[in-house]
Design a protein around this motif. Sequence first.
Motif, mmCIF file in Angstrom:
data_model
loop_
_atom_site.group_PDB
_atom_site.id
_atom_site.type_symbol
_atom_site.label_atom_id
_atom_site.label_comp_id
_atom_site.label_asym_id
_atom_site.label_seq_id
_atom_site.Cartn_x
_atom_site.Cartn_y
_atom_site.Cartn_z
ATOM 1 N N PRO A 75 0.843 -1.355 -0.050
ATOM 2 C CA PRO A 75 -0.042 -0.276 0.113
ATOM 3 C C PRO A 75 0.863 1.165 0.010
ATOM 4 O O PRO A 75 0.461 2.417 -0.720
ATOM 5 N N GLN A 76 1.685 1.252 0.652
ATOM 6 C CA GLN A 76 2.721 2.448 0.691
ATOM 7 C C GLN A 76 3.518 2.754 -0.434
ATOM 8 O O GLN A 76 3.554 3.847 -1.147
ATOM 9 N N ALA A 77 3.917 1.588 -1.307
ATOM 10 C CA ALA A 77 4.416 1.845 -2.431
ATOM 11 C C ALA A 77 3.556 2.460 -3.380
ATOM 12 O O ALA A 77 3.739 3.067 -4.322
ATOM 13 N N ALA A 78 2.380 1.711 -3.290
ATOM 14 C CA ALA A 78 1.300 2.159 -4.119
ATOM 15 C C ALA A 78 0.885 3.676 -3.960
ATOM 16 O O ALA A 78 0.844 4.259 -5.243
ATOM 17 N N GLN A 79 1.021 4.146 -2.969
ATOM 18 C CA GLN A 79 0.752 5.754 -2.623
ATOM 19 C C GLN A 79 1.852 6.417 -3.415
ATOM 20 O O GLN A 79 1.607 7.145 -3.953
ATOM 21 N N LYS A 80 3.079 6.075 -3.158
ATOM 22 C CA LYS A 80 4.200 6.697 -3.956
ATOM 23 C C LYS A 80 4.076 6.561 -5.437
ATOM 24 O O LYS A 80 4.445 7.501 -5.994
ATOM 25 N N LYS A 81 3.539 5.490 -5.880
ATOM 26 C CA LYS A 81 3.494 5.405 -7.366
ATOM 27 C C LYS A 81 2.250 6.388 -7.923
ATOM 28 O O LYS A 81 2.675 6.818 -8.926
ATOM 29 N N PHE A 82 1.129 6.272 -7.112
ATOM 30 C CA PHE A 82 0.229 7.038 -7.390
ATOM 31 C C PHE A 82 0.616 8.791 -7.480
ATOM 32 O O PHE A 82 0.166 9.433 -8.733
ATOM 33 N N ASP A 83 1.563 9.153 -6.662
ATOM 34 C CA ASP A 83 1.768 10.610 -6.669
ATOM 35 C C ASP A 83 2.711 10.974 -7.931
ATOM 36 O O ASP A 83 2.739 11.949 -8.326
ATOM 37 N N LEU A 104 -10.896 -8.043 -2.744
ATOM 38 C CA LEU A 104 -11.485 -8.582 -1.415
ATOM 39 C C LEU A 104 -10.891 -9.562 -0.804
ATOM 40 O O LEU A 104 -10.708 -9.743 0.551
ATOM 41 N N ALA A 105 -10.107 -10.609 -1.301
ATOM 42 C CA ALA A 105 -9.449 -11.487 -0.840
ATOM 43 C C ALA A 105 -8.226 -11.119 -0.246
ATOM 44 O O ALA A 105 -7.585 -11.726 0.626
ATOM 45 N N ASP A 106 -7.592 -9.751 -0.601
ATOM 46 C CA ASP A 106 -6.474 -9.258 0.056
ATOM 47 C C ASP A 106 -7.152 -7.971 0.513
ATOM 48 O O ASP A 106 -6.612 -6.781 0.451
ATOM 49 N N TRP A 107 -8.016 -7.852 1.225
ATOM 50 C CA TRP A 107 -8.804 -6.700 1.698
ATOM 51 C C TRP A 107 -7.996 -5.752 2.532
ATOM 52 O O TRP A 107 -8.278 -4.507 2.300
ATOM 53 N N GLU A 108 -6.962 -6.251 3.290
ATOM 54 C CA GLU A 108 -6.314 -5.296 4.129
ATOM 55 C C GLU A 108 -5.402 -4.664 3.370
ATOM 56 O O GLU A 108 -5.207 -3.361 3.482
ATOM 57 N N ASN A 109 -4.657 -4.850 2.094
ATOM 58 C CA ASN A 109 -4.007 -4.231 1.191
ATOM 59 C C ASN A 109 -4.958 -3.195 0.466
ATOM 60 O O ASN A 109 -4.315 -2.181 0.344
ATOM 61 N N THR A 110 -6.078 -3.676 0.090
ATOM 62 C CA THR A 110 -6.926 -2.793 -0.765
ATOM 63 C C THR A 110 -7.412 -1.874 0.076
ATOM 64 O O THR A 110 -7.250 -0.463 -0.155
ATOM 65 N N ARG A 111 -7.721 -2.026 1.370
ATOM 66 C CA ARG A 111 -8.327 -1.095 2.439
ATOM 67 C C ARG A 111 -7.451 0.257 2.493
ATOM 68 O O ARG A 111 -7.406 1.445 2.430
ATOM 69 N N GLN A 112 -5.985 -0.543 3.019
ATOM 70 C CA GLN A 112 -5.085 0.380 3.169
ATOM 71 C C GLN A 112 -4.460 1.536 2.205
ATOM 72 O O GLN A 112 -4.476 2.637 2.127
ATOM 73 N N THR A 113 -4.463 0.786 0.808
ATOM 74 C CA THR A 113 -4.166 1.633 -0.330
ATOM 75 C C THR A 113 -4.978 2.749 -0.421
ATOM 76 O O THR A 113 -4.664 3.814 -0.923
ATOM 77 N N ILE A 114 -6.263 2.355 -0.572
ATOM 78 C CA ILE A 114 -7.368 3.338 -0.922
ATOM 79 C C ILE A 114 -7.422 4.413 0.148
ATOM 80 O O ILE A 114 -7.476 5.746 -0.005
ATOM 81 N N ALA A 115 -7.326 4.165 1.559
ATOM 82 C CA ALA A 115 -7.354 5.112 2.656
ATOM 83 C C ALA A 115 -6.003 5.944 2.697
ATOM 84 O O ALA A 115 -6.144 7.198 2.580
ATOM 85 N N LEU A 116 -4.966 5.573 2.235
ATOM 86 C CA LEU A 116 -3.657 6.342 2.159
ATOM 87 C C LEU A 116 -3.862 7.451 0.973
ATOM 88 O O LEU A 116 -3.418 8.559 1.077
ATOM 89 N N ILE A 117 -4.421 6.895 -0.111
ATOM 90 C CA ILE A 117 -4.522 8.051 -1.388
ATOM 91 C C ILE A 117 -5.611 8.948 -0.816
ATOM 92 O O ILE A 117 -5.526 10.132 -1.543
ATOM 93 N N ARG A 118 -6.929 8.298 -0.651
ATOM 94 C CA ARG A 118 -8.052 9.121 -0.366
ATOM 95 C C ARG A 118 -7.677 10.287 0.532
ATOM 96 O O ARG A 118 -8.391 11.367 0.423
ATOM 97 N N LYS A 119 -7.002 10.001 1.503
ATOM 98 C CA LYS A 119 -6.728 11.100 2.476
ATOM 99 C C LYS A 119 -6.146 12.232 1.872
ATOM 100 O O LYS A 119 -6.588 13.625 2.391
#
Length: 422
Positions: A75-83, A104-119
Amino acid sequence: MDCPGSTSDTKMQTAAAILEKTQKHPCYSFDAHQKFARMHLPVAPYCNISCNYCNRKFDCVNESRPGVTSEILTPQAAQKKFDRVREKVGELSVVGIAGPGDALADWENTRQTIALIRKENPQIVFCLSTNGLLLPEYAQEIIELGVTHVTVTVNCLDPVIGAKIYKHINFKGQHYEGEAGVKILIENQLAGIEKLTSQGIIVKINIVMLKGINDHHIPEVVKKMKELGVYITNIMPLIPAPGSVFENFPQTTMKDVNEMRNSCELDVMQMRHCKQCRADAIGLLGEDRSQEFRDHEESVTSLSASTEQEKKIKVAVTSKQGKLVNLHFGHATEFLIYEIAGTAISLTETRQVDKYCLGMDECEEEQSRRKALIDTIADCDAVLTMRIGYHAQQRLLEHGIVSVEYCDTVEQGLLFAQQQLM
């Protein structure tokens, strides 16, 4: 009569805001697909069902189909890549998670990624794709997280048809084969879709059209989706994936697909501009720029500590050189035995065996040899292999050994197998 500031006003404002976002989503709006870009973040490698048309192969840069990616991100790397992408792709309007497994099978990674970017980016449209198996469980969290668009793949409403499409599902720690598993999948898909649409979430349904299997059944599926309040359906042609059960199945022609779309658009709006994108796609539809932004330093070879388990598991692996899961179970003459404890993976031994499959008819000698092979790995929790036949899977299950099919590195495959056994 509703007063200003009433619940009715709030609902209308929310609906208007979601409709505005839909006009900026290239997958949900034809007018948007040449104006706005999307970005798929591959943070969800695990999947809890096995589709006969799927082979989720990583590092295949020349393929453009669902389930393919060139990297897996935290999730952290995904946020950096989004930026980085946001700075260079001015028309970026959508962030989606479409695997390469199931969001949803990887919900924690999905949730963290969206939350980090949406913030920091509340204006971005957030969406995800799922097979729907866990949709009833996570639907409310999806809504609260600010996801406004959800795509669910629904290939049938009949477990008999579904048993020809899906090999198995893993649900709440149980492994289900055939119609029993498909029945659970369908029930959860319908319940989850209804929960989302009842709260104003825009839902798109993907349907893979398989000639002679579900094509006659698709109009019934679309009518049911209409009842559930689905916004749009996307009837897609089968892309025969190498290494999948349907690798030799004929690809559905666009003529057949468009005829089906024409028939079904009387019930639900049809998507006609789908490009069946990769799990790491970036840019406008049809103009994928994912390789431009690939960064090996951001990709991960092992998954986050959130997958850590206290339970130690033992896995027998089939591999030609010990690096990739690239050998059919029936062709193996040795098994690499690995132990996994939390995030620690260790190769403990190599066990020699006679081939399970010699291409001969069943006989007492054949049965005895196959039994000896299974006895050799009887202490293992799972077999990790590129491919395995149905009857071999059943024999292993009788001994409590789960078959896990995979096509990537041994390390990634072992982490995948660990998730399936959780």
